[in-house]
Structure formats: C-alpha cells, structure tokens
Design a protein around this motif. Structure first.
Motif, PDB file in Angstrom:
ATOM      1  N   HIS A  19       0.861  -1.179   0.000  1.00 49.36           N
ATOM      2  CA  HIS A  19       0.000   0.000   0.000  1.00 49.36           C
ATOM      3  C   HIS A  19       0.894   1.224   0.000  1.00 49.36           C
ATOM      4  N   ASP A  48       5.365   4.767   5.505  1.00 49.07           N
ATOM      5  CA  ASP A  48       6.360   3.857   6.080  1.00 49.07           C
ATOM      6  C   ASP A  48       6.524   2.582   5.249  1.00 49.07           C
ATOM      7  N   HIS A  49       5.919   2.549   4.075  1.00 51.58           N
ATOM      8  CA  HIS A  49       6.074   1.389   3.183  1.00 51.58           C
ATOM      9  C   HIS A  49       6.640   1.786   1.825  1.00 51.58           C
ATOM     10  N   ASP A  96      -0.055  -4.805   5.910  1.00 54.42           N
ATOM     11  CA  ASP A  96      -0.661  -4.260   7.126  1.00 54.42           C
ATOM     12  C   ASP A  96      -2.080  -4.790   7.360  1.00 54.42           C
ATOM     13  N   HIS A 128       5.041  -5.108  11.115  1.00 52.37           N
ATOM     14  CA  HIS A 128       5.185  -4.245  12.288  1.00 52.37           C
ATOM     15  C   HIS A 128       5.278  -4.989  13.615  1.00 52.37           C
TER      16      HIS A 128
HETATM   17 ZN   LIG Z   1       2.643   0.091   7.985  1.00 53.31          ZN
END
Ligand SMILES: [Zn+2]
Length: 271
Positions: free
Chosen positions: A111, A115-116, A208, A254
């Motif tokens: 996505h 942070d990706h 996620d 995570h």
């Molecule tokens: Zn994430």
C-alpha cells in the motif's frame, strides 16, 4: 538472518508509535492483550507504548534476482520522517542478506503509506533500486490523497520513469507468487502469497492486514488508522482462515517477530 524458505525478513527500523497501544487498538479485551504480550513480547513498550518494527521482505527468484515487498521508512528526508524513525537501515539489511539493490527486479508496494514507500528513492532522489518495477494496485494509486507526500515522493517519479506497474485485483506476479487484494487498511491494499513447494510451507506476506499481535489474538480488533474498519476486519479474518487451511506461515511488517503462525499460536520453533 531471519528467513523462511526463500523469504528473507529485512528490518528497516524500530521505534515507539505516536499513540499508546490501547489507543491504537480500541476495544481489545484484557485477555487479547495478555495473549499479544505472549506472542510478541517485544511489542510491549514502557508505560503502555507500542514498540514496532518497520520491516520489508525479500523473496528469492531464479538467477539471483529478488522481489522486495515494501520499501520501509526510507532515508532521513523520506515521507515518513514526520513520525517514523528515520533513516531506516534497509540498505545495511540488504547488504547483510547479500542482496544488491540492482538484484531487485520487482518491488511490491502492499500500500502507499509513508512507512512502506520510503526506499523507492534514496536520499539524493534517485531510484534506490535502479532496475526494479514497482507493482501496486491501481485502486491504491487512485485513492491516494492529492496532497499525500507519497505522491510526490514515489508515485509521480516512478510513473514518469515508466517504473510504476498498476494492477487490478488478484495478479500472478511470477510462478508461485500471487498478489491478493486485501483492502481495509487502505482501499487498494494487497498481500503476496508465496508458494514455495518442495515440502516448504507457503508464506503469506501480509503487509498491514494485521499490524499488532493483538489482532492475531483477536482478529476482530480494529486498528485506529484503518481506512475501513469493517472491511479490514472481514479481510483479516478470511485471510487468516485461508492461511490456516493451507498451512501457510505469516510475515508481519510491524510485529517484532517477522514470522508468525496464522492461528495465533506461539511461533517459536516454526521458522
Ligand atoms: Zn505500515
């Protein structure tokens, strides 16, 4: 090195989330928190803080080539710098795993959260993976806010360079590698199913779909930053059932343990 068959875990960063665990996962029962602490003790930060890793995964391909899933928090000037621990250490993690950036043929973006998508570019703005195509769901690109920093950081330059490959729904990336739409966290979120064969368990690179062990202890528990909680919950529950049925191992972006059992059992000894 943490690996499961041909799937290698690469930790880009570790930090404390900007909300407490109980704020980020509202409504979870005490029993689910206790189970989560047993499953992922590293996630329990001081004073109720949520300690989380930011992790990418590399999947080995024939000829010394690799598929990378997600691009971490990125360099110090990356789009996640406002809240995530930057710079990430993905370049060092790749080197430790013997992976050169030029060996990466495909980067799957589960996505387009900050942070990706960090290491789509290096600190100088040049593509960090010089020969890679970037595969993302078309719906994810279309759903991105015009002002989202990931648009300028990743989408626009990758598209201009002809590197952005937008796909629709379930998509066969390569033999044994299938992208599955898993919406809810974001509208166009996707996960990667890795069929390993040869008696090695399949691996489901979740992205996620679940971001904390409390969602493995109780998959009905929402995450406060899911775009569509009802969809995220039903997708998470269905995906975990499918993984159990097929005997797959999960990867997590995570949790502080990269590989987990989909039935919420203790993963020690499974990897
Ligand atoms: Zn994430």
């Amino acid at each position: 090195m943490d690996a499961h068959g041909q799937v290698v875990a690469l930790r880009d960063a570790t930090g404390m989330f900007f909300e407490s665990a109980r704020t980020a996962f509202p409504g979870a029962e005490d029993a689910a928190w206790a189970r989560a602490a047993a499953l992922d003790p590293g996630s329990v930060g001081p004073g109720g803080a949520w300690r989380l890793d930011f992790r990418c995964f590399a999947v080995a391909r024939p000829g010394g080539r690799w598929v990378l899933v997600d691009a971490g928090v990125g360099p110090a000037n990356g789009p996640a710098a406002g809240w995530a621990p930057v710079p990430g250490r993905l370049p060092a993690a790749l080197a430790e795993a013997g992976i050169a950036p030029g060996d990466v043929e495909t980067v799957v973006l589960t996505h387009l959260h900050e942070d990706h998508a960090g290491w789509t570019s290096g600190p100088d703005g040049e593509p960090f993976f010089p020969g890679a195509r970037y595969v993302v769901q078309r719906l994810e690109v279309e759903s991105l806010d015009p002002a989202d920093p990931v648009r300028d950081w990743a989408v626009t330059p990758l598209r201009a360079a002809g590197r952005l490959h937008e796909v629709d729904g379930e998509h066969r990336l390569a033999p044994g590698l299938t992208l599955l739409p898993t919406p809810g966290h974001t509208p166009g979120h996707q996960s990667l199913w890795v069929e390993q064969g040869g008696g090695v368990r399949d691996v489901l690179v979740t992205g996620d779909v679940l971001v904390h062990a409390v969602q493995l202890a109780d998959p009905s528990v929402p995450y406060s930053h899911e775009r569509d909680r009802a969809t995220a919950r039903s997708v998470r529950e269905a995906l975990l059932v499918r993984a159990v049925e097929r005997g797959a191992v999960l990867t997590t972006a995570h949790l502080t343990r990269p590989f987990m059992e989909p039935d919420g059992q203790d993963p020690r000894g499974s990897a």
